[in-house]
Motif scaffolding. Structure first.
Motif, PDB file in Angstrom:
ATOM      1  N   ILE A   1       0.841  -1.195   0.000  1.00  0.00           N
ATOM      2  CA  ILE A   1       0.000   0.000   0.000  1.00  0.00           C
ATOM      3  C   ILE A   1       0.872   1.239   0.000  1.00  0.00           C
TER       4      ILE A   1
ATOM      5  N   MET B   1      -5.953   4.422  -6.290  1.00  0.00           N
ATOM      6  CA  MET B   1      -5.164   3.270  -5.896  1.00  0.00           C
ATOM      7  C   MET B   1      -5.481   2.144  -6.862  1.00  0.00           C
TER       8      MET B   1
ATOM      9  N   PHE C   1     -18.558   4.242  -2.239  1.00  0.00           N
ATOM     10  CA  PHE C   1     -18.697   4.842  -0.911  1.00  0.00           C
ATOM     11  C   PHE C   1     -20.173   5.091  -0.562  1.00  0.00           C
TER      12      PHE C   1
ATOM     13  N   ARG D   1     -21.334   1.950   0.899  1.00  0.00           N
ATOM     14  CA  ARG D   1     -20.702   1.801   2.212  1.00  0.00           C
ATOM     15  C   ARG D   1     -21.440   2.642   3.256  1.00  0.00           C
TER      16      ARG D   1
ATOM     17  N   TYR E   1     -24.713   2.230   7.506  1.00  0.00           N
ATOM     18  CA  TYR E   1     -25.249   2.862   8.725  1.00  0.00           C
ATOM     19  C   TYR E   1     -26.615   2.279   9.085  1.00  0.00           C
TER      20      TYR E   1
ATOM     21  N   LEU F   1     -21.440   2.048  13.126  1.00  0.00           N
ATOM     22  CA  LEU F   1     -20.010   1.975  12.852  1.00  0.00           C
ATOM     23  C   LEU F   1     -19.475   0.549  12.960  1.00  0.00           C
TER      24      LEU F   1
ATOM     25  N   ASN G   1     -17.495  -1.416  10.227  1.00  0.00           N
ATOM     26  CA  ASN G   1     -16.162  -0.969   9.819  1.00  0.00           C
ATOM     27  C   ASN G   1     -15.039  -1.869  10.329  1.00  0.00           C
TER      28      ASN G   1
ATOM     29  N   ARG H   1     -12.518  -3.859   8.059  1.00  0.00           N
ATOM     30  CA  ARG H   1     -12.796  -3.556   6.649  1.00  0.00           C
ATOM     31  C   ARG H   1     -11.714  -2.607   6.139  1.00  0.00           C
TER      32      ARG H   1
ATOM     33  N   PRO I   1     -15.495  12.920   3.760  1.00  0.00           N
ATOM     34  CA  PRO I   1     -14.340  12.333   4.440  1.00  0.00           C
ATOM     35  C   PRO I   1     -13.068  13.113   4.128  1.00  0.00           C
TER      36      PRO I   1
ATOM     37  N   VAL J   1      -2.924   6.897   8.588  1.00  0.00           N
ATOM     38  CA  VAL J   1      -3.743   7.898   7.928  1.00  0.00           C
ATOM     39  C   VAL J   1      -5.037   8.071   8.718  1.00  0.00           C
TER      40      VAL J   1
ATOM     41  N   CYS K   1     -11.493   8.185  12.265  1.00  0.00           N
ATOM     42  CA  CYS K   1     -11.099   6.812  12.029  1.00  0.00           C
ATOM     43  C   CYS K   1      -9.628   6.858  11.635  1.00  0.00           C
TER      44      CYS K   1
ATOM     45  N   ILE L   1       0.504   1.989   7.514  1.00  0.00           N
ATOM     46  CA  ILE L   1       0.434   2.087   6.063  1.00  0.00           C
ATOM     47  C   ILE L   1       1.813   1.936   5.407  1.00  0.00           C
TER      48      ILE L   1
ATOM     49  N   LEU M   1      -2.186  -3.693   8.304  1.00  0.00           N
ATOM     50  CA  LEU M   1      -3.118  -2.580   8.511  1.00  0.00           C
ATOM     51  C   LEU M   1      -4.068  -2.931   9.650  1.00  0.00           C
TER      52      LEU M   1
END
Ligand code: CLR
Length: 460
Positions: free
Chosen positions: A27, A44, A54, A57, A61, A92, A95, A98, A149, A158, A184, A189, A194
């Motif tokens: 990464i 990426m 996203f 994602r 919620y 949350l 997450n 993930r 974000p 990060v 978060c 990284i 991770l």
């Protein structure tokens, strides 16, 4: 009839093919070129993506939306707050572990989700900066908000700050609750495995009665004693503490009355380090040691870390370099008279092969019966994105090619708009306004999505 078809549909329990292993890819070799960039500008290799946008994602919620219905069924505002706070934490839960990057939504991309208790519509309303807006409705509630974000590089980690407010309305009680999401942090990284933590304070405010749930998501800390832990109080409008909430955002949230909590703390004082019962975290500082990061940076000779800011924050010790903290199960507390407000659903047995998805996540990119275009699905729906679909099917090269094509198409239409001056793009389903409760800028639903009148929409 279509309604019936939907209700009877059993969601899929896996994706078409297992994921490719990421072990052979670094990464850091990609991220080192992204320092100081916005999340939407980071491209990426698709191998680091998960096959969701996203927008999809964000809909995670909603997994425990039944807690909102439970809240609305309570006669007492304090009881309602218990469930709303539980819901805010539950949102949350998915997450955990993930670590794939969801696809950046294209400008104007939408995603809809209809489940028995609610329906949601999301739209990507801005590309730079990236802002995603959502609006859910149901017979018992409205739930809406937007997320922008923001990324901050801290050397070996990060930090992601999900800016934006979410609002929950319970029409039956004439109540509105708002809160914002905690930060978060993705660690290691550069080297190592991770891992992710969420930390900071979440303040759930009932604007009608003045009740609050003030929840602290703790940083893992030294020896990981506090990994994933969440604690806080429900208070009334005079700041009097009424209930104690505690648990882990990865597992559960329990609630007990304040007397039981205080008695328990007195009897078990020896178990807690001094200062531990204080629920307030030191001014929300990120779980980093800035000075350490700085020297580390110097030693790596990477002066290009643009967004690195040295803050006067209290030093919070970090777990040993490069390691993933493990949960300390001996530190699980169980206070008398507690009730479990929320408990996370078990992940499916195949989760590790499928991006650590929950069952709920597995279902998000599925084209359900009756959705196939041109039947109902809006042509801008994330489910119709060819790059995500190809990654889901295990076609990495195909996915990468489609992703590039879509991004070029998006740049092309932006150029066209720029040339036709005054022809600015505006979101189709949301408009910029003011949140009536927080008086902050917010994206509000303009309505009309469910009329299913979709013309003139081509982004894929
Ligand atoms: C966390 C919960 C917030 C909303 C939110 C916004 C951005 C998301 C983040 C959540 C989870 C972690 C996330 C992030 C965007 C990129 C990041 C998915 C859902 C992944 C893990 C980045 C992986 C690649 C890094 C190594 C850069 O309410």
């Amino acid at each position: 009839d279509e309604e019936n078809e939907r209700e009877n549909h059993k969601s899929r329990t896996s994706l078409p093919v297992p994921m490719f292993s990421r072990n052979d890819f670094s990464i850091w070799s990609v991220l080192k070129n992204c320092i100081g960039k916005e999340l939407s500008k980071i491209t990426m290799p698709v191998i680091f993506n998960e096959p969701l946008s996203f927008l999809q994602r964000m809909c995670e919620y909603m997994e425990y939306a039944k807690l909102i219905r439970l809240a609305s069924e309570q006669e007492d505002p304090v009881e309602r707050m218990k469930y709303i706070a539980g819901f805010a934490v539950s949102a949350l839960g998915s997450n955990w572990e993930r670590l794939g990057k969801p696809f950046n939504p294209l400008l104007g991309e939408t995603f809809e989700l209809q489940r028995s208790e609610y329906r949601v519509v999301c739209e990507q309303v801005s590309h730079h900066p990236p802002v995603s807006a959502f609006h859910a409705d149901s017979p018992s509630f409205l739930f809406h908000g937007s997320i922008h974000p923001k990324l901050k590089f801290w050397g070996k980690s990060v930090e992601i700050q999900p800016k934006g407010i979410v609002t929950l309305e319970l029409p039956k009680w004439g109540e509105a609750y708002t809160w914002s999401n905690v930060n978060c942090c993705v660690h290691n990284i550069i080297v190592g495995k991770l891992w992710m933590e969420q930390y900071g304070t979440m303040e759930v405010v009932n604007h009608t009665t003045g009740h609050k749930a003030i929840l602290t998501f703790k940083p893992a800390g030294w020896a990981s004693k506090d990994l994933h832990r969440v604690e806080g109080f429900i208070t009334d409008k005079n700041k009097k503490k009424l209930h104690f909430l505690y648990g882990k955002w990865t597992e559960f949230i329990k609630c007990t009355d304040i007397d039981s909590y205080e008695e328990y703390m007195k009897e078990n004082a020896h178990k807690f380090r001094k200062g531990d019962e204080k629920v307030k975290s030191p001014n929300d500082s990120p779980a980093h040691t800035p000075r350490k990061v700085f020297s580390k940076l110097n030693s790596l000779k990477m002066s290009s870390f643009k967004s690195l800011s040295i803050q006067d924050s209290e030093d919070i010790p970090e777990p040993p370099e490069g390691e993933i903290p493990k949960c300390d199960s001996t530190y699980s507390i169980d206070i008398p008279h507690s009730v479990t407000v929320w408990e996370a659903e078990q992940r499916p047995p195949n989760t590790a092969e499928y991006y650590q998805f929950t069952l709920f996540a597995m279902s998000l990119n599925e084209i359900e019966p009756g959705m196939e275009p041109p039947k109902t699905l809006c042509p801008t729906d994330s489910r119709l994105r060819p790059d995500i679909r190809k990654l889901e099917a295990g076609d990495i090269d195909g996915a990468a090619a489609e992703k590039t094509r879509l991004e070029e198409k998006q740049r092309e239409s932006r150029k066209l708009r720029k040339n036709k001056k005054g022809d600015e793009w505006t979101p189709r389903w949301f408009r910029l306004g003011t949140n009536p409760y927080t008086h902050q800028e917010d994206w509000l639903y303009s309505g009309g999505y469910w009329d299913r009148n979709y013309t003139d929409l081509d982004i894929f």
